[in-house]
Scaffold this motif. Structure first.
Motif, mmCIF file in Angstrom:
data_model
loop_
_atom_site.group_PDB
_atom_site.id
_atom_site.type_symbol
_atom_site.label_atom_id
_atom_site.label_comp_id
_atom_site.label_asym_id
_atom_site.label_seq_id
_atom_site.Cartn_x
_atom_site.Cartn_y
_atom_site.Cartn_z
ATOM 1 N N TYR A 44 -6.625 -4.333 -2.739
ATOM 2 C CA TYR A 44 -7.079 -3.832 -1.446
ATOM 3 C C TYR A 44 -8.067 -2.682 -1.625
ATOM 4 C CZ TYR A 44 -3.508 -0.224 -2.191
ATOM 5 O OH TYR A 44 -2.759 0.792 -2.719
ATOM 6 N N THR A 45 -8.937 -2.530 -0.618
ATOM 7 C CA THR A 45 -9.942 -1.477 -0.604
ATOM 8 C C THR A 45 -9.852 -0.765 0.735
ATOM 9 O OG1 THR A 45 -11.383 -2.832 -1.988
ATOM 10 C CG2 THR A 45 -12.401 -0.968 -0.839
ATOM 11 N N CYS A 46 -9.779 0.567 0.663
ATOM 12 C CA CYS A 46 -9.671 1.390 1.872
ATOM 13 C C CYS A 46 -10.959 2.199 2.029
ATOM 14 C CB CYS A 46 -8.484 2.345 1.759
ATOM 15 S SG CYS A 46 -6.941 1.538 1.275
ATOM 16 N N ARG A 47 -11.047 2.922 3.104
ATOM 17 C CA ARG A 47 -12.221 3.759 3.366
ATOM 18 C C ARG A 47 -12.358 4.828 2.278
ATOM 19 N NH1 ARG A 47 -13.717 6.037 9.181
ATOM 20 N NH2 ARG A 47 -15.620 4.882 8.918
ATOM 21 N N TYR A 63 -8.529 2.640 -3.325
ATOM 22 C CA TYR A 63 -8.236 1.222 -3.486
ATOM 23 C C TYR A 63 -7.011 1.061 -4.366
ATOM 24 C CZ TYR A 63 -10.556 1.833 -8.001
ATOM 25 O OH TYR A 63 -10.915 2.274 -9.234
ATOM 26 N N SER A 81 -3.422 3.785 5.892
ATOM 27 C CA SER A 81 -4.837 3.411 5.840
ATOM 28 C C SER A 81 -5.040 1.966 6.271
ATOM 29 C CB SER A 81 -5.368 3.572 4.412
ATOM 30 O OG SER A 81 -5.242 4.899 3.980
ATOM 31 N N LYS A 82 -6.124 1.754 6.983
ATOM 32 C CA LYS A 82 -6.553 0.393 7.312
ATOM 33 C C LYS A 82 -7.421 -0.058 6.138
ATOM 34 C CE LYS A 82 -5.307 0.299 11.766
ATOM 35 N NZ LYS A 82 -3.891 0.195 11.881
ATOM 36 N N CYS A 83 -6.931 -1.034 5.408
ATOM 37 C CA CYS A 83 -7.624 -1.473 4.205
ATOM 38 C C CYS A 83 -7.879 -2.977 4.274
ATOM 39 C CB CYS A 83 -6.775 -1.174 2.973
ATOM 40 S SG CYS A 83 -6.265 0.556 2.818
ATOM 41 N N SER A 84 -8.945 -3.411 3.640
ATOM 42 C CA SER A 84 -9.182 -4.845 3.523
ATOM 43 C C SER A 84 -8.414 -5.335 2.302
ATOM 44 C CB SER A 84 -10.673 -5.148 3.388
ATOM 45 O OG SER A 84 -11.183 -4.559 2.215
ATOM 46 N N ARG A 85 -7.889 -6.533 2.387
ATOM 47 C CA ARG A 85 -7.043 -7.072 1.323
ATOM 48 C C ARG A 85 -7.587 -8.394 0.810
ATOM 49 N NH1 ARG A 85 -0.977 -6.208 3.861
ATOM 50 N NH2 ARG A 85 -0.986 -3.941 3.786
ATOM 51 N N TYR A 86 -7.404 -8.589 -0.477
ATOM 52 C CA TYR A 86 -7.736 -9.850 -1.122
ATOM 53 C C TYR A 86 -6.486 -10.298 -1.880
ATOM 54 C CZ TYR A 86 -9.689 -13.255 -4.334
ATOM 55 O OH TYR A 86 -9.922 -14.403 -5.044
ATOM 56 N N GLN A 143 0.828 -1.213 0.000
ATOM 57 C CA GLN A 143 0.000 0.000 0.000
ATOM 58 C C GLN A 143 0.861 1.261 0.000
ATOM 59 O OE1 GLN A 143 -3.229 -2.145 2.883
ATOM 60 N NE2 GLN A 143 -3.030 0.046 3.112
#
Length: 122
Positions: A76-79, A83, A58-63, A52
């Motif tokens: 990844y997708t962040c707030r 992304y 940023s706190k992001c979800s990751r795939y 990132q």
């Protein structure tokens, strides 16, 4: 019940580990962008920080798209509208190739860079 428990353990055991990133040496790294942009110095505690680069805090979800021995790709997708998708190829413990693209601060980005360890963090 036992079959469900076994399936849960099996799925957890197969979860992507991104172990290749753990084989990158911590320290001061220099990013040399292929488009001629100014080089960037970053202190890398672990290779996962290279995922990132445009969203460092940023706190992001990751795939995890690919989790290979010498290459990983993570989406990844962040707030908000932030992304990215990053591929990192390890050449040695102190040299990697990074490709990333996405949206940061509402603006698109795309870059390819060589990441090279240059010493200890300052």
């Amino acid at each position: 019940m036992v079959a469900g428990l076994a399936a849960g353990i099996s799925a957890a055991a197969q979860a992507p580990s991104l172990a290749m990133l753990d084989r990158l040496e911590p320290g001061q790294w220099q990013l040399r962008f292929r488009d001629g942009s100014s080089t960037q110095q970053i202190c890398v505690r672990n290779g996962r920080e290279l995922i990132q680069l445009r969203h460092p805090d940023s706190k992001c979800s990751r795939y995890v798209v690919e989790d290979g021995q010498d290459e990983v790709t993570v989406q990844y997708t962040c707030r908000g509208p932030n992304y990215g998708r990053t591929s990192i190829r390890r050449e040695t413990g102190s040299l990697a190739q990074v490709e990333s693209q996405g949206i940061a601060g509402g603006l698109p980005f795309q870059f390819t860079a060589e990441a090279r360890r240059t010493g200890n963090c300052r």
